[in-house]
Design a protein around this motif. Sequence first.
Motif, short mmCIF file in Angstrom:
data_model
loop_
_atom_site.label_atom_id
_atom_site.label_comp_id
_atom_site.label_asym_id
_atom_site.label_seq_id
_atom_site.Cartn_x
_atom_site.Cartn_y
_atom_site.Cartn_z
N VAL A 45 5.22 -0.17 9.46
CA VAL A 45 5.04 0.12 8.06
C VAL A 45 4.48 -0.94 7.36
CG1 VAL A 45 6.03 1.53 6.17
CG2 VAL A 45 6.86 1.95 8.75
N ILE A 46 3.60 -0.71 6.44
CA ILE A 46 3.45 -1.68 5.33
C ILE A 46 4.33 -1.65 4.24
CG2 ILE A 46 1.56 -2.37 3.88
CD1 ILE A 46 -0.36 -1.37 5.75
N VAL A 47 5.18 -2.65 3.98
CA VAL A 47 5.98 -2.69 2.87
C VAL A 47 5.69 -3.75 1.69
CG1 VAL A 47 7.93 -2.17 4.48
CG2 VAL A 47 7.29 -4.39 4.10
N ALA A 48 4.77 -4.26 1.74
CA ALA A 48 4.31 -5.20 0.52
C ALA A 48 2.73 -5.65 0.83
CB ALA A 48 5.16 -6.15 0.36
N LYS A 49 2.18 -5.76 -0.29
CA LYS A 49 0.91 -6.65 -0.32
C LYS A 49 0.89 -7.56 -1.53
CE LYS A 49 -2.71 -3.89 -0.44
NZ LYS A 49 -3.75 -2.86 -0.71
N LEU A 97 -5.81 -1.01 3.26
CA LEU A 97 -4.43 -0.71 3.57
C LEU A 97 -3.58 -0.46 2.36
CD1 LEU A 97 -3.83 -3.95 6.00
CD2 LEU A 97 -4.40 -1.37 6.53
N ALA A 98 -2.65 0.35 2.33
CA ALA A 98 -1.80 0.78 1.25
C ALA A 98 -0.36 0.61 1.72
CB ALA A 98 -2.02 1.96 1.01
N GLU A 99 0.70 0.29 0.73
CA GLU A 99 2.01 0.20 1.01
C GLU A 99 2.41 1.89 1.44
OE1 GLU A 99 4.48 -1.65 -2.15
OE2 GLU A 99 2.96 -3.35 -2.42
N GLY A 100 3.25 1.71 2.39
CA GLY A 100 3.68 2.92 2.90
C GLY A 100 3.01 3.44 4.06
N VAL A 102 1.80 3.81 7.77
CA VAL A 102 2.63 3.83 9.02
C VAL A 102 1.62 3.93 10.21
CG1 VAL A 102 4.19 4.80 10.62
CG2 VAL A 102 4.60 5.15 8.21
N GLY A 103 1.72 2.99 11.17
CA GLY A 103 0.35 3.03 12.17
C GLY A 103 0.91 1.86 13.31
N PHE A 115 -4.95 -2.86 12.00
CA PHE A 115 -3.89 -2.05 11.72
C PHE A 115 -4.65 -0.61 12.06
CE2 PHE A 115 -1.52 0.93 9.17
CZ PHE A 115 -0.33 0.58 9.40
N GLU A 116 -3.89 0.40 12.80
CA GLU A 116 -4.61 1.81 12.61
C GLU A 116 -3.36 2.64 12.27
OE1 GLU A 116 -6.56 3.31 16.12
OE2 GLU A 116 -7.36 1.19 16.72
N ARG A 117 -3.75 3.35 11.28
CA ARG A 117 -2.84 4.49 10.92
C ARG A 117 -2.64 5.72 11.74
NH1 ARG A 117 -6.10 3.27 7.14
NH2 ARG A 117 -5.56 2.24 5.05
#
Length: 118
Positions: A45-49, A97-100, A102-103, A115-117
């Motif tokens: 999960v993307i949690v920060a950028k 890419l966006a925070e939140g 999942v992939g 990264f693949e959602r």
Amino acid sequence: MSGIFGLFSSLIFITVAGGFLFIIITGLITWNRNNKSPRVTEEAVIVAKRTHVNQNNGASGTLHPHSSTTTSYYVTFSFADNARKEFLVSGKEYGLLAEGDVGELSHQGTRYLGFERF
């Protein structure tokens, strides 16, 4: 006086050359370690950028100093075991890419591969 100046300029040269050598060697060690690491794909999960902007103002005291900026883009991923890893990504990837999200994150050591959602 010239002896002190010569010693001082030699110390500056050695310090600068040593710094460049250190940067090159650590870069090669990281590159080699990443090449030896297995390619891993895992759910994340993307949690920060974040971004880091480095500005070079050019030579001071000149009539036309050239200035430049470089931007580095970083994305932090969280995994099922609550571990987190931050990867350097391209500006294009950063924008997609966006925070939140999942992939599946693919990486090799500290090298971001994609990264693949879901």
